[in-house]
Design a protein around this motif. Structure first.
Motif, PDB file in Angstrom:
ATOM      1  N   LYS A  39       0.954  -1.221   0.030  1.00  0.00           N
ATOM      2  CA  LYS A  39      -0.036   0.119   0.005  1.00  0.00           C
ATOM      3  C   LYS A  39       0.871   1.248  -0.009  1.00  0.00           C
ATOM      4  O   LYS A  39       1.522   1.016   0.994  1.00  0.00           O
ATOM      5  CB  LYS A  39      -1.059  -0.109   1.383  1.00  0.00           C
ATOM      6  CG  LYS A  39      -1.717  -1.227   1.303  1.00  0.00           C
ATOM      7  CD  LYS A  39      -2.879  -1.078   2.199  1.00  0.00           C
ATOM      8  CE  LYS A  39      -3.902  -2.049   2.127  1.00  0.00           C
ATOM      9  NZ  LYS A  39      -4.905  -2.115   2.889  1.00  0.00           N
ATOM     10  N   LEU A  40       0.638   2.137  -0.852  1.00  0.00           N
ATOM     11  CA  LEU A  40       1.205   3.400  -0.960  1.00  0.00           C
ATOM     12  C   LEU A  40       0.367   4.389  -0.738  1.00  0.00           C
ATOM     13  O   LEU A  40      -0.905   4.361  -1.459  1.00  0.00           O
ATOM     14  CB  LEU A  40       1.964   3.486  -2.354  1.00  0.00           C
ATOM     15  CG  LEU A  40       3.229   2.540  -2.615  1.00  0.00           C
ATOM     16  CD1 LEU A  40       3.535   2.685  -3.958  1.00  0.00           C
ATOM     17  CD2 LEU A  40       4.288   2.774  -1.515  1.00  0.00           C
ATOM     18  N   VAL A  41       0.531   5.654  -0.108  1.00  0.00           N
ATOM     19  CA  VAL A  41      -0.254   6.907   0.033  1.00  0.00           C
ATOM     20  C   VAL A  41       0.273   7.700  -0.919  1.00  0.00           C
ATOM     21  O   VAL A  41       1.387   8.161  -1.350  1.00  0.00           O
ATOM     22  CB  VAL A  41       0.027   7.293   1.313  1.00  0.00           C
ATOM     23  CG1 VAL A  41      -1.014   8.833   1.440  1.00  0.00           C
ATOM     24  CG2 VAL A  41      -0.848   6.341   2.450  1.00  0.00           C
ATOM     25  N   VAL A  42      -0.650   8.380  -1.753  1.00  0.00           N
ATOM     26  CA  VAL A  42      -0.425   9.483  -2.650  1.00  0.00           C
ATOM     27  C   VAL A  42      -0.808  10.877  -2.134  1.00  0.00           C
ATOM     28  O   VAL A  42      -1.981  10.793  -1.650  1.00  0.00           O
ATOM     29  CB  VAL A  42      -0.894   9.160  -4.186  1.00  0.00           C
ATOM     30  CG1 VAL A  42      -2.335   9.210  -4.055  1.00  0.00           C
ATOM     31  CG2 VAL A  42      -0.213  10.239  -5.013  1.00  0.00           C
ATOM     32  N   VAL A  43      -0.030  11.709  -2.341  1.00  0.00           N
ATOM     33  CA  VAL A  43      -0.552  13.131  -1.656  1.00  0.00           C
ATOM     34  C   VAL A  43      -0.172  14.196  -2.686  1.00  0.00           C
ATOM     35  O   VAL A  43       0.700  13.891  -3.631  1.00  0.00           O
ATOM     36  CB  VAL A  43       0.602  13.564  -0.264  1.00  0.00           C
ATOM     37  CG1 VAL A  43       0.086  12.390   0.704  1.00  0.00           C
ATOM     38  CG2 VAL A  43       2.128  13.294  -0.706  1.00  0.00           C
ATOM     39  N   GLY A  44      -0.528  15.212  -2.435  1.00  0.00           N
ATOM     40  CA  GLY A  44      -0.349  16.298  -3.338  1.00  0.00           C
ATOM     41  C   GLY A  44       1.138  16.822  -3.385  1.00  0.00           C
ATOM     42  O   GLY A  44       1.987  16.489  -2.514  1.00  0.00           O
ATOM     43  N   ASP A  45       1.588  17.450  -4.586  1.00  0.00           N
ATOM     44  CA  ASP A  45       3.073  17.804  -4.719  1.00  0.00           C
ATOM     45  C   ASP A  45       3.665  18.612  -3.548  1.00  0.00           C
ATOM     46  O   ASP A  45       4.689  18.752  -3.222  1.00  0.00           O
ATOM     47  CB  ASP A  45       3.219  18.404  -6.106  1.00  0.00           C
ATOM     48  CG  ASP A  45       3.198  17.449  -7.198  1.00  0.00           C
ATOM     49  OD1 ASP A  45       3.206  16.128  -6.992  1.00  0.00           O
ATOM     50  OD2 ASP A  45       2.949  17.837  -8.483  1.00  0.00           O
ATOM     51  N   LYS A  46       2.743  19.306  -3.012  1.00  0.00           N
ATOM     52  CA  LYS A  46       3.086  20.237  -1.878  1.00  0.00           C
ATOM     53  C   LYS A  46       3.619  19.661  -0.683  1.00  0.00           C
ATOM     54  O   LYS A  46       4.306  20.311   0.361  1.00  0.00           O
ATOM     55  CB  LYS A  46       2.133  21.453  -1.681  1.00  0.00           C
ATOM     56  CG  LYS A  46       0.905  20.724  -0.978  1.00  0.00           C
ATOM     57  CD  LYS A  46      -0.287  21.927  -0.970  1.00  0.00           C
ATOM     58  CE  LYS A  46      -1.710  21.308  -0.366  1.00  0.00           C
ATOM     59  NZ  LYS A  46      -2.511  22.522  -0.417  1.00  0.00           N
ATOM     60  N   PHE A  47       3.386  18.433  -0.606  1.00  0.00           N
ATOM     61  CA  PHE A  47       3.690  17.401   0.585  1.00  0.00           C
ATOM     62  C   PHE A  47       4.875  16.571   0.286  1.00  0.00           C
ATOM     63  O   PHE A  47       5.232  15.767   0.878  1.00  0.00           O
ATOM     64  CB  PHE A  47       2.609  16.543   0.869  1.00  0.00           C
ATOM     65  CG  PHE A  47       1.488  17.500   1.545  1.00  0.00           C
ATOM     66  CD1 PHE A  47       1.350  17.836   2.789  1.00  0.00           C
ATOM     67  CD2 PHE A  47       0.285  17.457   0.542  1.00  0.00           C
ATOM     68  CE1 PHE A  47       0.454  18.773   3.382  1.00  0.00           C
ATOM     69  CE2 PHE A  47      -0.724  18.307   1.082  1.00  0.00           C
ATOM     70  CZ  PHE A  47      -0.697  19.043   2.589  1.00  0.00           C
ATOM     71  N   ASN A  48       5.815  16.950  -0.851  1.00  0.00           N
ATOM     72  CA  ASN A  48       6.865  16.386  -1.133  1.00  0.00           C
ATOM     73  C   ASN A  48       7.953  16.242  -0.045  1.00  0.00           C
ATOM     74  O   ASN A  48       8.578  14.857  -0.140  1.00  0.00           O
ATOM     75  CB  ASN A  48       7.683  16.769  -2.448  1.00  0.00           C
ATOM     76  CG  ASN A  48       8.387  18.292  -2.281  1.00  0.00           C
ATOM     77  OD1 ASN A  48       7.887  19.088  -1.327  1.00  0.00           O
ATOM     78  ND2 ASN A  48       9.023  18.680  -3.017  1.00  0.00           N
TER      79      ASN A  48
ATOM     80  N   ILE B 119      -2.757   2.101  -4.416  1.00  0.00           N
ATOM     81  CA  ILE B 119      -2.751   3.569  -4.186  1.00  0.00           C
ATOM     82  C   ILE B 119      -3.823   3.857  -3.166  1.00  0.00           C
ATOM     83  O   ILE B 119      -5.209   3.722  -3.527  1.00  0.00           O
ATOM     84  CB  ILE B 119      -2.388   4.281  -5.451  1.00  0.00           C
ATOM     85  CG1 ILE B 119      -1.663   3.668  -6.464  1.00  0.00           C
ATOM     86  CG2 ILE B 119      -2.502   5.949  -5.120  1.00  0.00           C
ATOM     87  CD1 ILE B 119      -0.088   3.904  -5.697  1.00  0.00           C
ATOM     88  N   ILE B 120      -3.338   4.529  -2.049  1.00  0.00           N
ATOM     89  CA  ILE B 120      -4.345   5.330  -1.253  1.00  0.00           C
ATOM     90  C   ILE B 120      -4.397   6.628  -1.408  1.00  0.00           C
ATOM     91  O   ILE B 120      -3.266   7.353  -1.294  1.00  0.00           O
ATOM     92  CB  ILE B 120      -3.945   4.793   0.320  1.00  0.00           C
ATOM     93  CG1 ILE B 120      -4.101   3.218   0.356  1.00  0.00           C
ATOM     94  CG2 ILE B 120      -5.186   5.431   1.194  1.00  0.00           C
ATOM     95  CD1 ILE B 120      -3.559   2.649   1.472  1.00  0.00           C
ATOM     96  N   VAL B 121      -5.284   7.155  -1.511  1.00  0.00           N
ATOM     97  CA  VAL B 121      -5.565   8.817  -1.784  1.00  0.00           C
ATOM     98  C   VAL B 121      -5.301   9.453  -0.152  1.00  0.00           C
ATOM     99  O   VAL B 121      -5.857   9.115   0.735  1.00  0.00           O
ATOM    100  CB  VAL B 121      -6.878   9.454  -2.388  1.00  0.00           C
ATOM    101  CG1 VAL B 121      -6.908  10.813  -2.218  1.00  0.00           C
ATOM    102  CG2 VAL B 121      -7.004   8.746  -3.794  1.00  0.00           C
ATOM    103  N   GLY B 122      -4.243  10.423  -0.362  1.00  0.00           N
ATOM    104  CA  GLY B 122      -3.929  11.286   0.819  1.00  0.00           C
ATOM    105  C   GLY B 122      -4.446  12.657   0.715  1.00  0.00           C
ATOM    106  O   GLY B 122      -5.034  13.028  -0.306  1.00  0.00           O
TER     107      GLY B 122
ATOM    108  N   ILE C 212      -5.724   1.498  -8.333  1.00  0.00           N
ATOM    109  CA  ILE C 212      -5.914   2.937  -8.192  1.00  0.00           C
ATOM    110  C   ILE C 212      -7.621   3.237  -7.975  1.00  0.00           C
ATOM    111  O   ILE C 212      -7.709   4.401  -8.302  1.00  0.00           O
ATOM    112  CB  ILE C 212      -5.450   3.884  -9.471  1.00  0.00           C
ATOM    113  CG1 ILE C 212      -5.992   3.266 -10.598  1.00  0.00           C
ATOM    114  CG2 ILE C 212      -3.824   3.702  -9.320  1.00  0.00           C
ATOM    115  CD1 ILE C 212      -5.781   4.321 -12.041  1.00  0.00           C
ATOM    116  N   SER C 213      -8.103   2.320  -7.353  1.00  0.00           N
ATOM    117  CA  SER C 213      -9.760   2.499  -7.219  1.00  0.00           C
ATOM    118  C   SER C 213      -9.982   3.626  -6.479  1.00  0.00           C
ATOM    119  O   SER C 213     -11.054   4.570  -6.530  1.00  0.00           O
ATOM    120  CB  SER C 213     -10.339   1.177  -6.785  1.00  0.00           C
ATOM    121  OG  SER C 213      -9.835   0.924  -5.431  1.00  0.00           O
ATOM    122  N   SER C 214      -9.071   4.176  -5.422  1.00  0.00           N
ATOM    123  CA  SER C 214      -9.203   5.258  -4.704  1.00  0.00           C
ATOM    124  C   SER C 214      -9.224   6.490  -5.414  1.00  0.00           C
ATOM    125  O   SER C 214      -9.902   7.611  -5.202  1.00  0.00           O
ATOM    126  CB  SER C 214      -8.454   5.293  -3.622  1.00  0.00           C
ATOM    127  OG  SER C 214      -7.086   5.423  -3.874  1.00  0.00           O
TER     128      SER C 214
END
Length: 119
Positions: A5-14, A45-48, A75-77
């Protein structure tokens, strides 16, 4: 089958993403352009926080375009984020103000629900 499981966040949280099982949406977009054999196992992929619908749409488009990669990324989330037209479970109705995402039942016969955070 073991699915990482991987969380994906916006680019501002790099900076937050460094050294964790976290990707920025731009990193995920690049990942969906790679051949399937580059990554050895499935990833969910888990949406953050901070993931915009337009960037999520790019990831979905890339995944569909690169069909051989389809079995590696779940990528269902992201698909739910893009397809959600109106969030009836959130007290804020304007999309740019939504912090809490769509309520999802925790298990098939469960009375528990989880709500992802978006920014």
């Amino acid at each position: 089958m073991n699915c990482k499981k991987l969380v994906v966040v916006g680019d501002k949280f790099n900076e937050f993403a460094n050294g964790k099982d976290v990707l920025t949406i731009s990193q995920l977009e690049l990942l969906t352009q790679l051949p399937a054999n580059i990554i050895g196992k499935d990833h969910e992929i888990i949406v953050g926080q901070g993931v915009r619908k337009d960037f999520a749409g790019n990831v979905i488009y890339n995944k569909e375009k690169n069909a051989i990669y389809g079995s590696k990324l779940k990528i269902s989330s992201l698909e739910r984020l893009v397809s959600n037209k109106k969030n009836v479970h959130c007290h804020k109705r304007l999309e740019q103000n939504i912090l809490i995402g769509t309520a999802e039942q925790a298990g098939q016969n469960s009375n528990l629900y989880a709500m992802p955070c978006h920014c």
